[in-house]
Design an enzyme around this catalytic site. Structure first.
Site, mmCIF file in Angstrom:
data_model
loop_
_atom_site.group_PDB
_atom_site.id
_atom_site.type_symbol
_atom_site.label_atom_id
_atom_site.label_comp_id
_atom_site.label_asym_id
_atom_site.label_seq_id
_atom_site.Cartn_x
_atom_site.Cartn_y
_atom_site.Cartn_z
ATOM 1 N N HIS A 131 25.894 35.828 47.136
ATOM 2 C CA HIS A 131 26.459 36.128 45.811
ATOM 3 C C HIS A 131 27.966 35.903 45.888
ATOM 4 C CE1 HIS A 131 27.434 37.966 42.102
ATOM 5 N NE2 HIS A 131 27.818 39.136 42.579
ATOM 6 N N ASN A 165 32.924 35.566 39.663
ATOM 7 C CA ASN A 165 31.634 36.252 39.741
ATOM 8 C C ASN A 165 30.827 35.972 38.465
ATOM 9 O OD1 ASN A 165 29.510 38.053 39.848
ATOM 10 N ND2 ASN A 165 30.753 39.769 40.587
ATOM 11 N N CYS A 194 23.913 41.807 39.261
ATOM 12 C CA CYS A 194 24.189 40.593 40.057
ATOM 13 C C CYS A 194 23.070 40.244 41.024
ATOM 14 C CB CYS A 194 25.500 40.741 40.810
ATOM 15 S SG CYS A 194 26.899 40.986 39.716
HETATM 16 O O1 UT7 Z 1 29.093 41.549 41.726
HETATM 17 C C1 UT7 Z 1 29.061 42.913 41.891
HETATM 18 C C2 UT7 Z 1 29.802 43.285 43.074
HETATM 19 N N1 UT7 Z 1 31.205 43.350 42.792
HETATM 20 C C3 UT7 Z 1 32.025 43.191 43.781
HETATM 21 O O2 UT7 Z 1 31.567 42.911 44.865
HETATM 22 C C4 UT7 Z 1 33.484 43.424 43.562
HETATM 23 C C5 UT7 Z 1 33.973 44.327 44.633
HETATM 24 N N2 UT7 Z 1 35.374 44.665 44.568
HETATM 25 C C6 UT7 Z 1 36.385 43.756 44.736
HETATM 26 O O3 UT7 Z 1 36.166 42.578 44.783
HETATM 27 C C7 UT7 Z 1 37.770 44.306 44.962
HETATM 28 O O4 UT7 Z 1 37.700 45.691 45.135
HETATM 29 C C8 UT7 Z 1 38.780 43.989 43.831
HETATM 30 C C9 UT7 Z 1 39.123 42.517 43.858
HETATM 31 C C10 UT7 Z 1 38.206 44.382 42.486
HETATM 32 C C11 UT7 Z 1 40.059 44.761 44.056
HETATM 33 O O5 UT7 Z 1 40.609 44.445 45.329
HETATM 34 P P1 UT7 Z 1 41.042 45.592 46.334
HETATM 35 O O6 UT7 Z 1 41.589 44.935 47.509
HETATM 36 O O7 UT7 Z 1 39.839 46.506 46.546
HETATM 37 O O8 UT7 Z 1 42.181 46.320 45.553
HETATM 38 P P2 UT7 Z 1 42.292 47.852 45.087
HETATM 39 O O9 UT7 Z 1 41.372 48.135 43.951
HETATM 40 O O10 UT7 Z 1 42.217 48.742 46.291
HETATM 41 O O11 UT7 Z 1 43.772 47.890 44.558
HETATM 42 C C12 UT7 Z 1 44.898 47.611 45.421
HETATM 43 C C13 UT7 Z 1 46.125 47.506 44.545
HETATM 44 C C14 UT7 Z 1 46.272 48.649 43.550
HETATM 45 O O12 UT7 Z 1 47.654 48.959 43.402
HETATM 46 P P3 UT7 Z 1 48.309 50.206 44.183
HETATM 47 O O13 UT7 Z 1 47.539 51.418 43.705
HETATM 48 O O14 UT7 Z 1 48.107 49.921 45.640
HETATM 49 O O15 UT7 Z 1 49.735 50.157 43.743
HETATM 50 C C15 UT7 Z 1 45.770 48.044 42.259
HETATM 51 O O16 UT7 Z 1 46.320 48.675 41.124
HETATM 52 O O17 UT7 Z 1 46.075 46.306 43.770
HETATM 53 C C16 UT7 Z 1 46.259 46.625 42.388
HETATM 54 N N3 UT7 Z 1 45.511 45.674 41.594
HETATM 55 C C17 UT7 Z 1 46.019 44.501 41.189
HETATM 56 N N4 UT7 Z 1 47.215 43.935 41.381
HETATM 57 C C18 UT7 Z 1 47.402 42.712 40.842
HETATM 58 C C19 UT7 Z 1 44.234 45.782 41.136
HETATM 59 N N5 UT7 Z 1 43.907 44.689 40.441
HETATM 60 C C20 UT7 Z 1 44.983 43.882 40.456
HETATM 61 C C21 UT7 Z 1 45.264 42.621 39.911
HETATM 62 N N6 UT7 Z 1 46.477 42.068 40.129
HETATM 63 N N7 UT7 Z 1 44.358 41.926 39.193
#
Ligand code: UT7
Length: 322
Positions: free
Chosen positions: A249, A279, A112
């Site tokens: 970004h 993204n 990215c």
């Molecule tokens: O371009 C390269 C750089 N990339 C980035 O900058 C991306 C960086 N990361 C992110 O944007 C975020 O980490 C995500 C959007 C991918 C995830 O958001 P988060 O707030 O970090 O969520 P998490 O991974 O900590 O997950 C929280 C909860 C989990 O459930 P439990 O374990 O708390 O029950 C996940 O399983 O949200 C759940 N979850 C979802 N729920 C509904 C993860 N993805 C989803 C989803 N829909 N799509």
């Protein structure tokens, strides 16, 4: 001698994949996606459409806005993670489309951050007097390496392209660029295979796909993009208040908000397009830049901070007087 941005362009494929479409296929919801990422929809390339097709559209728009003809280009640099072919490189594929053979044309891969890396390299060619009309492109077909059964990545990525043309100028211009990488973080965000290694044995779905440890990448992005804001401002002996526009970004609205806070910049001074296309990796900074310029928010003379972070981990910034 500086290089200056004299033209911008972008392209998004017509087909749109909304959060509501994803709700039907995955255990997710529009509310969760909007709240956790700010994304509302992504654009997905048509069957038969290619990375080079999108790059050509963005490039032609940038060339037209620069008021030049393709044959005047003397350098083409394409940042991409999803090239049509391993070789010839995406720069040469684009060059053939534009019908302007002869000048150097190459692609580079820094995930990215690829557009910031490409911009930094083209800037050095122009400053060194080796290029007078440089085309810099970011173009991605991420939908072809997304695992649409994995809700943690399927909601994030989209396709698109963005481009700028650089020309020499006595006045800045691109004031400074700052590039970094730390390969120690490669396991946090990667593609499962490649032409030399092939797909991982028994991988599902078959083919190479993106894997990401989302919350770890999120935390790193907030830390490293915040740090590069400080580095860029300090290197230029600037007060943060001198920055007119943050052009970040477009990965996650919450990361963008954290960086804006670090700059003490209100969100009205940040170009945000993530809701529209998710993204798009290397395409996202030039896409956002083109939107901000074309809708009249970014004006000649404004001071811009461009920045990105991606797989590698790679990260970088550019301080630009538009
Ligand atoms: O371009 C390269 C750089 N990339 C980035 O900058 C991306 C960086 N990361 C992110 O944007 C975020 O980490 C995500 C959007 C991918 C995830 O958001 P988060 O707030 O970090 O969520 P998490 O991974 O900590 O997950 C929280 C909860 C989990 O459930 P439990 O374990 O708390 O029950 C996940 O399983 O949200 C759940 N979850 C979802 N729920 C509904 C993860 N993805 C989803 C989803 N829909 N799509």
């Amino acid at each position: 001698m500086y290089s200056r941005i004299v033209g911008t362009g972008s392209y998004l494929p017509a087909k749109v994949l909304t959060n509501f479409d994803l709700e039907k296929r995955l255990d997710t919801s529009d509310a969760w996606i909007r709240e956790r990422t700010g994304i509302e929809r992504r654009h997905i390339i048509a069957d038969g459409e290619s990375n080079t097709d999108m790059a050509e559209q963005a490039a032609r728009a940038a060339i037209a806005s620069a008021g030049i003809e393709p044959h005047e280009l003397d350098l083409i640099v394409v940042g991409t993670t999803t090239p049509d072919l391993v070789f010839p490189n995406s720069g040469t594929l684009l060059q053939a489309r534009l019908g302007c053979g002869g000048a150097p044309a190459f692609s580079l891969e820094a995930a990215c951050s690829g557009f910031i890396y490409a911009l930094a390299i083209a800037d050095k060619f122009v400053r060194a007097g080796e290029s007078k009309r440089a085309l810099v492109v970011g173009s991605e077909v991420l939908s072809r390496i997304v695992d649409y059964t994995d809700r943690s990545t399927a909601i994030l990525f989209g396709d698109g392209a963005g481009a700028v043309v650089l020309a020499p100028s006595d006045e800045a211009g691109i004031i400074s660029t700052h590039l970094h990488a730390d390969g120690g973080y490669q396991e946090l965000l990667y593609c499962t295979g490649g032409p030399a290694r092939g797909p991982a044995p028994g991988s599902f779905p078959p083919g190479d796909v993106v894997r990401m440890a989302g919350s770890e990448v999120f935390r790193l992005a907030v830390t490293l993009l915040g740090r590069i804001v400080d580095e860029t401002v300090a290197a230029n002996h600037l007060d943060r208040s001198a920055i007119d526009w943050l052009v970040p970004h477009q990965a996650n609205l919450r990361i963008i908000q954290a960086t804006a806070k670090r700059l003490s910049l209100p969100m009205e001074r940040v170009i945000v397009t993530v809701q529209e296309h998710g993204n798009t990796s290397t395409a996202s900074v030039p896409l956002a830049l083109n939107v901000g310029i074309r809708d009249g928010r970014i004006k000649r003379g404004d001071l811009l901070l461009l920045q990105a972070l991606g797989g590698g981990i790679t990260w970088g910034s550019a301080l630009v007087r538009y």
